[in-house]
Design a protein around this motif. Structure first.
Motif, PDB file in Angstrom:
ATOM      1  N   GLU A   1      33.362  46.863  34.193  1.00  0.00           N
ATOM      2  CA  GLU A   1      34.072  46.440  33.477  1.00  0.00           C
ATOM      3  C   GLU A   1      35.286  46.899  32.478  1.00  0.00           C
ATOM      4  OE1 GLU A   1      35.925  42.083  33.460  1.00  0.00           O
ATOM      5  OE2 GLU A   1      34.790  41.933  35.846  1.00  0.00           O
TER       6      GLU A   1
ATOM      7  N   GLY B   1      39.054  41.488  33.723  1.00  0.00           N
ATOM      8  CA  GLY B   1      38.206  40.421  34.378  1.00  0.00           C
ATOM      9  C   GLY B   1      37.638  39.581  33.292  1.00  0.00           C
TER      10      GLY B   1
ATOM     11  N   GLY C   1      31.204  40.144  37.283  1.00  0.00           N
ATOM     12  CA  GLY C   1      31.252  41.340  37.691  1.00  0.00           C
ATOM     13  C   GLY C   1      30.104  41.874  37.397  1.00  0.00           C
TER      14      GLY C   1
ATOM     15  N   THR D   1      37.768  38.875  38.858  1.00  0.00           N
ATOM     16  CA  THR D   1      36.019  39.175  38.946  1.00  0.00           C
ATOM     17  C   THR D   1      35.892  38.478  39.843  1.00  0.00           C
ATOM     18  OG1 THR D   1      35.760  38.886  36.397  1.00  0.00           O
ATOM     19  CG2 THR D   1      34.331  38.954  37.421  1.00  0.00           C
TER      20      THR D   1
END
Length: 323
Positions: A267, A274, A262, A99
């Motif tokens: 993601e 992450g 993030g 991340t």
């Protein structure tokens, strides 16, 4: 100055404490049972189910659960994940580098390319390039990041095969691969998620920096600097840009949590393992320990971002500390 910093720090800690209390009790009010989500299709006896509930104190009163959570948190223990049956700190430590790489790359592009383009637009206000970049930034600012991620994955991963569609490294990457080969492979996987996050953030940064610079370039002291015969680059960089950074400091404080999260949507779209993806899965499974660990990290960064913003204002304008 020391007194000012102490007051701001105390306010930040009080805000963080209030946020954690609210988040803790709100999570428990959401419908759903974490043990039921954990069991799924597993065949477990009622005694085993009760042992899990007792282990996580799920049948205890909320004040008792909160007191246990606070006691462990002060010792650096965020509990054990219900879904993964592993310590939360261990899970977060494993996901944090991914991340930080995604969020750090996004923030770097945002506060370099975004700032530069915003300043460039301001000094060319009304020209064709300014109107073109304004239109582009409006589109970029309006595009949802999850939708853009899906489009980029379909175009550049599925159709053109230029970049991988998911993951951090390739399955084909050998365990004996050197650091350069590994870094290049991670870089290829990083391109699409970073572009997805950067499009929206850079567009916002361009608009804020352009508007701030235009306002500053209209001020009398800028006209005086130009009348003295100073080079235009000196007027823009040394005289105008410093005062145009105030709105940007506020944005930095708001975007600092990107380093920890993030983007949960990005993601998820790109399978980037992450903290954002970890938190997304924890929400579906009502994994309270993981959710509170993520909430602590994000809340801390939000409060820290506000404190850094205040300090930045104080450095750029010492009168702030006297307000």
């Amino acid at each position: 100055m020391i007194r000012w910093l102490l007051i701001r720090t105390a306010q930040a800690l009080a805000t963080l404490a209030a946020a954690l209390v609210i988040l803790f009790f709100l999570m428990r009010l959401v419908p759903g049972d974490p043990v039921t989500a954990f069991i799924g299709d597993r065949a477990m006896s009622q005694a085993d189910v009760q042992r899990i509930r007792d282990r996580y104190c799920l049948d205890c009163s909320l004040p008792h659960q909160f007191s246990q959570f606070i006691g462990r948190a002060f010792r650096g223990d965020l509990g054990t994940s219900i879904q993964h049956q592993r310590p939360v700190t261990q899970l977060m430590a494993e996901r944090l580098p991914a991340t930080l790489l995604l969020g750090g790359s996004t923030l770097f592009l945002n506060f370099t390319l975004g700032l530069a383009l915003g300043v460039w637009q301001a000094v060319r206000k009304g020209r064709t390039v300014d109107r073109l970049l304004t239109a582009v930034s409006l589109v970029g600012y309006a595009v949802p990041s999850f939708w853009l991620g899906l489009i980029l994955a379909w175009m550049f991963a599925v159709r053109l095969h230029w970049f991988p569609s998911s993951g951090i490294t390739s399955i084909q990457l050998s365990s004996e691969a050197g650091p350069i080969e590994t870094a290049l492979d991670i870089g290829r996987h990083l391109v699409l998620p970073v572009v997805t996050l950067s499009v929206v953030s850079i567009a916002a940064m361009m608009r804020y920096q352009r508007n701030a610079m235009i306002e500053v370039l209209r001020l009398d002291y800028i006209r005086t600097a130009r009348a003295k015969g100073l080079a235009e680059s000196t007027v823009v960089i040394r005289h105008a840009w410093r005062n145009a950074l105030f709105p940007i400091l506020t944005l930095f404080g708001l975007w600092l949590p990107i380093l920890a999260t993030g983007s949960v949507f990005v993601e998820s779209v790109f399978g980037w393992s992450g903290l954002g993806l970890l938190a997304t899965n924890a929400i579906g499974g009502r994994d309270y320990p993981v959710l509170m660990g993520s909430a602590i990290l994000v809340s801390t960064l939000i409060v820290l971002g506000g404190l850094i913003t205040d300090i930045g204002y104080m450095i750029l304008d010492p009168q702030v500390r006297h307000r």
